[in-house]
Design a protein around this motif. Sequence first.
Motif, PDB file in Angstrom:
ATOM      1  N   GLN A 165     -11.607  -4.514  11.359  1.00 15.50           N
ATOM      2  CA  GLN A 165     -12.271  -3.217  11.238  1.00 15.50           C
ATOM      3  C   GLN A 165     -11.666  -2.235  12.211  1.00 15.50           C
ATOM      4  O   GLN A 165     -11.484  -2.532  13.405  1.00 15.50           O
ATOM      5  N   LYS A 166     -11.337  -1.054  11.681  1.00 17.36           N
ATOM      6  CA  LYS A 166     -10.769   0.015  12.495  1.00 17.36           C
ATOM      7  C   LYS A 166     -11.730   0.373  13.609  1.00 17.36           C
ATOM      8  O   LYS A 166     -12.936   0.503  13.383  1.00 17.36           O
ATOM      9  N   LYS A 167     -11.209   0.482  14.809  1.00 13.51           N
ATOM     10  CA  LYS A 167     -12.043   0.833  15.961  1.00 13.51           C
ATOM     11  C   LYS A 167     -12.341   2.332  15.919  1.00 13.51           C
ATOM     12  O   LYS A 167     -11.471   3.131  15.644  1.00 13.51           O
ATOM     13  N   SER A 168     -13.601   2.683  16.202  1.00 16.40           N
ATOM     14  CA  SER A 168     -13.938   4.089  16.271  1.00 16.40           C
ATOM     15  C   SER A 168     -13.532   4.632  17.630  1.00 16.40           C
ATOM     16  O   SER A 168     -13.655   3.961  18.634  1.00 16.40           O
ATOM     17  N   GLU A 200      -5.928  -3.694   8.202  1.00 14.19           N
ATOM     18  CA  GLU A 200      -6.950  -2.859   8.823  1.00 14.19           C
ATOM     19  C   GLU A 200      -7.843  -2.281   7.732  1.00 14.19           C
ATOM     20  O   GLU A 200      -7.360  -1.833   6.694  1.00 14.19           O
ATOM     21  N   VAL A 201      -9.153  -2.313   7.964  1.00 15.14           N
ATOM     22  CA  VAL A 201     -10.125  -1.751   7.032  1.00 15.14           C
ATOM     23  C   VAL A 201     -11.079  -0.839   7.795  1.00 15.14           C
ATOM     24  O   VAL A 201     -11.287  -1.015   8.992  1.00 15.14           O
ATOM     25  N   ASP A 202     -11.645   0.135   7.093  1.00 11.36           N
ATOM     26  CA  ASP A 202     -12.609   1.028   7.743  1.00 11.36           C
ATOM     27  C   ASP A 202     -13.902   0.298   8.083  1.00 11.36           C
ATOM     28  O   ASP A 202     -14.489   0.525   9.137  1.00 11.36           O
ATOM     29  N   ASP A 203     -14.351  -0.567   7.173  1.00 14.34           N
ATOM     30  CA  ASP A 203     -15.625  -1.264   7.341  1.00 14.34           C
ATOM     31  C   ASP A 203     -15.462  -2.689   6.814  1.00 14.34           C
ATOM     32  O   ASP A 203     -15.390  -2.902   5.598  1.00 14.34           O
ATOM     33  N   TYR A 243       0.815  -1.210   0.000  1.00 20.77           N
ATOM     34  CA  TYR A 243       0.000   0.000   0.000  1.00 20.77           C
ATOM     35  C   TYR A 243       0.849   1.261   0.000  1.00 20.77           C
ATOM     36  O   TYR A 243       0.349   2.344  -0.264  1.00 20.77           O
ATOM     37  N   ALA A 245     -15.930  -4.190   3.032  1.00 23.32           N
ATOM     38  CA  ALA A 245     -14.743  -4.789   2.418  1.00 23.32           C
ATOM     39  C   ALA A 245     -15.050  -6.190   1.904  1.00 23.32           C
ATOM     40  O   ALA A 245     -14.643  -6.554   0.795  1.00 23.32           O
ATOM     41  N   THR A 250     -14.259  -6.902  18.597  1.00 28.99           N
ATOM     42  CA  THR A 250     -13.607  -6.430  17.382  1.00 28.99           C
ATOM     43  C   THR A 250     -14.232  -7.118  16.169  1.00 28.99           C
ATOM     44  O   THR A 250     -14.388  -8.340  16.153  1.00 28.99           O
TER      45      THR A 250
END
Length: 129
Positions: A125-128, A78-81, A46, A85, A108
């Motif tokens: 998924q990235k933790k908010s 790591e992904v946002d959602d 990336y 994904a 998680t």
Amino acid sequence: MRILHTMLRVGNLDRSIAFYTNVLGMRVLRSTEYPTGRFTNTFVGYQSESEGPVLELTYNWDTDKYDLGTAYGHIALEVDDAYAACDKIRKLGGNVVREAGPMKHGTTVIAFVEDPDGYKIELIQKKSL
């Protein structure tokens, strides 16, 4: 010290490059053929190798399949959602082997996909905040 790369032996380089670039959104950073050794090393990631770890896809020209063994675990991304994904990966022809949802005994949100050679890739998924 820092992690430079993780090497995976792949049975079909074009198929693997397509998966990591088209399905997971990485880019090819460099590729070198070694004719006397009969192998090709292609690095995908990336970001540039100077900025973070990447994957080295090693294609041995005379080997089209590997026994993955029982010691290998997975690569984690790591992904946002994780739900979105999984949908995107599936639409692009990827193999989702564990749908997105809370991990067992935790909260998680994770999912698992497989690359064309059967290597597991965990989506976390990235933790908010």
